[in-house]
Design a protein around this motif. Structure first.
Motif, PDB file in Angstrom:
ATOM      1  N   SER A  66      -2.765  -7.406   8.163  1.00  0.00           N
ATOM      2  CA  SER A  66      -1.746  -8.228   7.515  1.00  0.00           C
ATOM      3  C   SER A  66      -2.149  -9.694   7.605  1.00  0.00           C
ATOM      4  O   SER A  66      -2.710 -10.129   8.600  1.00  0.00           O
ATOM      5  N   LYS A  92       0.982 -10.691   3.386  1.00  0.00           N
ATOM      6  CA  LYS A  92       0.162  -9.845   2.526  1.00  0.00           C
ATOM      7  C   LYS A  92      -0.242  -8.663   3.395  1.00  0.00           C
ATOM      8  O   LYS A  92      -0.760  -8.848   4.500  1.00  0.00           O
ATOM      9  N   PRO A 113      -1.754  -4.335   3.390  1.00  0.00           N
ATOM     10  CA  PRO A 113      -2.472  -3.368   2.556  1.00  0.00           C
ATOM     11  C   PRO A 113      -1.487  -2.610   1.663  1.00  0.00           C
ATOM     12  O   PRO A 113      -0.388  -2.262   2.089  1.00  0.00           O
ATOM     13  N   GLU A 114      -1.877  -2.389   0.416  1.00  0.00           N
ATOM     14  CA  GLU A 114      -1.037  -1.602  -0.479  1.00  0.00           C
ATOM     15  C   GLU A 114      -0.893  -0.199   0.086  1.00  0.00           C
ATOM     16  O   GLU A 114      -1.848   0.383   0.590  1.00  0.00           O
ATOM     17  N   SER A 115       0.349   0.307   0.021  1.00  0.00           N
ATOM     18  CA  SER A 115       0.634   1.624   0.582  1.00  0.00           C
ATOM     19  C   SER A 115       1.885   2.171  -0.093  1.00  0.00           C
ATOM     20  O   SER A 115       2.491   1.504  -0.927  1.00  0.00           O
ATOM     21  N   GLY A 163       1.697  -4.624  -1.934  1.00  0.00           N
ATOM     22  CA  GLY A 163       0.884  -5.272  -0.915  1.00  0.00           C
ATOM     23  C   GLY A 163       1.528  -6.512  -0.325  1.00  0.00           C
ATOM     24  O   GLY A 163       0.845  -7.435   0.114  1.00  0.00           O
TER      25      GLY A 163
END
Length: 108
Positions: A6, A28, A30-32, A38
């Motif tokens: 992050s 910001k 990680p996209e999940s 994100g």
């Protein structure tokens, strides 16, 4: 060992003389499934005298993007972090004006 991926985008706190506190934190991440865009955030306007949350934009899982205003929760259409901040500040300005007029009823 876990690695924190992050990144802090914004962290600000403004304490006003009238007792209102604006605080914004945007990460910001990680996209999940939890955070498909994100980004993770919490932006709040709080009356420090009473502890009452006047405005809150957040996107905690599992609710996703939403806002709280006058104790009511409603969906929030997230587009960008910049637009989020603009929407938050615009909402805060309106709520602060209401707060000031209620605190000073003789003020025109």
């Amino acid at each position: 060992m876990s690695v924190n991926r992050s990144t802090l985008i914004l962290k600000e706190k403004l304490v006003r003389q009238n007792g209102l506190v604006r605080e914004a934190v945007i990460w910001k991440v990680p996209e999940s499934d939890k955070y498909p865009e994100g980004v993770r955030y919490r932006l709040a306007l709080v009356n420090s005298f009473t502890g009452k949350v006047l405005v809150l934009f957040d996107n905690h899982f599992p609710k996703g993007h939403h806002k709280h205003l006058h104790g009511e929760e409603s969906p929030y259409r997230f587009s960008t972090a910049s637009d989020l901040v603009d929407d938050f500040l615009s909402t805060c300005e309106k709520e602060e004006a209401k707060y000031e007029s209620n605190a000073n009823p003789n003020k025109s």
